[in-house]
Design a protein around this motif. Sequence first.
Motif, PDB file in Angstrom:
ATOM      1  N   ASP A  60      -9.589 -64.218 -26.139  1.00 15.17           N
ATOM      2  CA  ASP A  60      -9.034 -65.401 -26.780  1.00 15.17           C
ATOM      3  C   ASP A  60      -7.529 -65.235 -26.971  1.00 15.17           C
ATOM      4  N   PHE A  61      -6.735 -66.043 -26.239  1.00 11.06           N
ATOM      5  CA  PHE A  61      -5.281 -66.050 -26.391  1.00 11.06           C
ATOM      6  C   PHE A  61      -4.938 -67.206 -27.332  1.00 11.06           C
ATOM      7  N   GLU A  62      -4.469 -66.875 -28.523  1.00 12.75           N
ATOM      8  CA  GLU A  62      -4.211 -67.896 -29.541  1.00 12.75           C
ATOM      9  C   GLU A  62      -2.757 -68.340 -29.607  1.00 12.75           C
ATOM     10  N   ARG A  63      -1.832 -67.412 -29.292  1.00 17.79           N
ATOM     11  CA  ARG A  63      -0.405 -67.756 -29.299  1.00 17.79           C
ATOM     12  C   ARG A  63       0.341 -66.745 -28.447  1.00 17.79           C
ATOM     13  N   PRO A  64       1.548 -67.098 -27.991  1.00 17.41           N
ATOM     14  CA  PRO A  64       2.303 -66.222 -27.091  1.00 17.41           C
ATOM     15  C   PRO A  64       3.039 -65.100 -27.829  1.00 17.41           C
ATOM     16  N   ILE A  65       3.478 -64.117 -27.039  1.00 16.66           N
ATOM     17  CA  ILE A  65       4.322 -63.029 -27.544  1.00 16.66           C
ATOM     18  C   ILE A  65       5.639 -63.091 -26.770  1.00 16.66           C
ATOM     19  N   PRO A  66       6.717 -63.510 -27.434  1.00 20.05           N
ATOM     20  CA  PRO A  66       8.000 -63.676 -26.729  1.00 20.05           C
ATOM     21  C   PRO A  66       8.609 -62.339 -26.295  1.00 20.05           C
ATOM     22  N   VAL A  67       9.419 -62.392 -25.254  1.00 19.47           N
ATOM     23  CA  VAL A  67      10.207 -61.232 -24.840  1.00 19.47           C
ATOM     24  C   VAL A  67      11.028 -60.770 -26.049  1.00 19.47           C
ATOM     25  N   GLY A  68      11.056 -59.473 -26.271  1.00 20.23           N
ATOM     26  CA  GLY A  68      11.800 -58.899 -27.396  1.00 20.23           C
ATOM     27  C   GLY A  68      10.917 -58.550 -28.571  1.00 20.23           C
ATOM     28  N   ASP A  69       9.774 -59.201 -28.692  1.00 21.49           N
ATOM     29  CA  ASP A  69       8.810 -58.842 -29.734  1.00 21.49           C
ATOM     30  C   ASP A  69       7.900 -57.745 -29.190  1.00 21.49           C
ATOM     31  N   THR A  70       7.108 -57.155 -30.062  1.00 24.80           N
ATOM     32  CA  THR A  70       6.147 -56.164 -29.612  1.00 24.80           C
ATOM     33  C   THR A  70       4.738 -56.733 -29.686  1.00 24.80           C
ATOM     34  N   ALA A  71       3.902 -56.214 -28.821  1.00 27.55           N
ATOM     35  CA  ALA A  71       2.465 -56.469 -28.896  1.00 27.55           C
ATOM     36  C   ALA A  71       1.893 -55.309 -29.709  1.00 27.55           C
ATOM     37  N   TYR A  72       1.423 -55.598 -30.908  1.00 25.55           N
ATOM     38  CA  TYR A  72       0.857 -54.586 -31.804  1.00 25.55           C
ATOM     39  C   TYR A  72      -0.659 -54.655 -31.634  1.00 25.55           C
ATOM     40  N   ILE A  73      -1.225 -53.617 -31.041  1.00 23.78           N
ATOM     41  CA  ILE A  73      -2.633 -53.648 -30.640  1.00 23.78           C
ATOM     42  C   ILE A  73      -3.445 -52.691 -31.500  1.00 23.78           C
ATOM     43  N   THR A  74      -4.544 -53.213 -32.047  1.00 25.86           N
ATOM     44  CA  THR A  74      -5.465 -52.418 -32.855  1.00 25.86           C
ATOM     45  C   THR A  74      -6.813 -52.391 -32.157  1.00 25.86           C
ATOM     46  N   ALA A  75      -7.412 -51.199 -32.063  1.00 22.13           N
ATOM     47  CA  ALA A  75      -8.721 -51.037 -31.426  1.00 22.13           C
ATOM     48  C   ALA A  75      -9.567 -50.093 -32.266  1.00 22.13           C
ATOM     49  N   TYR A  76     -10.881 -50.372 -32.305  1.00 19.05           N
ATOM     50  CA  TYR A  76     -11.814 -49.445 -32.939  1.00 19.05           C
ATOM     51  C   TYR A  76     -13.215 -49.694 -32.413  1.00 19.05           C
ATOM     52  N   VAL A  77     -14.001 -48.614 -32.401  1.00 20.31           N
ATOM     53  CA  VAL A  77     -15.406 -48.682 -31.982  1.00 20.31           C
ATOM     54  C   VAL A  77     -16.206 -49.247 -33.147  1.00 20.31           C
ATOM     55  N   TYR A  78     -17.063 -50.237 -32.859  1.00 28.34           N
ATOM     56  CA  TYR A  78     -17.874 -50.821 -33.918  1.00 28.34           C
ATOM     57  C   TYR A  78     -19.371 -50.760 -33.648  1.00 28.34           C
ATOM     58  N   ASP A  79     -19.774 -50.411 -32.417  1.00 31.79           N
ATOM     59  CA  ASP A  79     -21.194 -50.314 -32.100  1.00 31.79           C
ATOM     60  C   ASP A  79     -21.342 -49.500 -30.814  1.00 31.79           C
ATOM     61  N   VAL A  80     -22.492 -48.849 -30.662  1.00 32.08           N
ATOM     62  CA  VAL A  80     -22.729 -48.025 -29.470  1.00 32.08           C
ATOM     63  C   VAL A  80     -24.164 -48.181 -28.998  1.00 32.08           C
ATOM     64  N   GLY A  81     -24.362 -47.874 -27.716  1.00 32.20           N
ATOM     65  CA  GLY A  81     -25.697 -47.800 -27.133  1.00 32.20           C
ATOM     66  C   GLY A  81     -25.940 -46.372 -26.686  1.00 32.20           C
ATOM     67  N   THR A  82     -26.702 -46.210 -25.624  1.00 29.30           N
ATOM     68  CA  THR A  82     -26.995 -44.868 -25.109  1.00 29.30           C
ATOM     69  C   THR A  82     -25.755 -44.245 -24.470  1.00 29.30           C
ATOM     70  N   SER A  83     -25.084 -45.027 -23.599  1.00 23.15           N
ATOM     71  CA  SER A  83     -23.847 -44.559 -22.966  1.00 23.15           C
ATOM     72  C   SER A  83     -22.719 -45.581 -23.129  1.00 23.15           C
ATOM     73  N   SER A  84     -23.022 -46.707 -23.753  1.00 28.19           N
ATOM     74  CA  SER A  84     -22.029 -47.775 -23.900  1.00 28.19           C
ATOM     75  C   SER A  84     -21.380 -47.740 -25.281  1.00 28.19           C
ATOM     76  N   ILE A  85     -20.147 -48.233 -25.307  1.00 30.94           N
ATOM     77  CA  ILE A  85     -19.329 -48.206 -26.519  1.00 30.94           C
ATOM     78  C   ILE A  85     -18.652 -49.562 -26.647  1.00 30.94           C
TER      79      ILE A  85
END
Length: 148
Positions: A60-85
Motif C-alpha cells: 500500500d503506497f499512501e503518499r510519496p517520499i520526495p528527493v532529499g527526505d529519507t525512507a525510514y523503514i521499520t520491520a519485525y517478525v510477527y508470525d512464523v510457520g514451519t519454515s516461513s516467516i
Amino acid sequence: MTDLMETLIENREMVQPNHANMLEVAHGGNVMKWMDEIGAMSAMRFSGETCVTAHVNRMDFERPIPVGDTAYITAYVYDVGTSSIKVRLVTEREDLRTREREKTTESYFVYVAIDEENVPTAVPELTVDTERGERLRRIALEGENGDR
C-alpha cells in the motif's frame, strides 16, 4: 526461541535523484526493494538462516517520499510457520531537519528460511515477552487481514 523485539530493525535510505521518478519522488520499485532488504534482515535475525522472499501480501503506497527526505523503514517478525516467516514492514517519509515523519507505505512479506542447499529449513518458535511486542504483533495480525 526468538522474541519479536529481537527482530525489530529500523533503517533509513536517503532518497537521491537516481531513486526518483519524473515527479521527483521515490520510485515505488526502489521503496519496495528497500523494504524487501530490511524485511529479509529481520527474518534472518529471527531464524539465524538465509531467508528468501516468498510472498508479498500487499503493498500500500499512501503518499510519496520526495528527493532529499529519507525512507525510514521499520520491520519485525510477527508470525512464523514451519519454515516461513511473516514480517510487517512500514515505511515513513522523514525530513531529517525537522524530524517530521509520516507513513507512506505498508506491506506484509513472507520469507522462507533456507539451508546451505537452498532447501527450506525449520525456524524457531516466535515468543512475545513485552507489552510493546504484544501490541506490534496484534497490529500486524489485524493489518495483514485488512482490519486497519
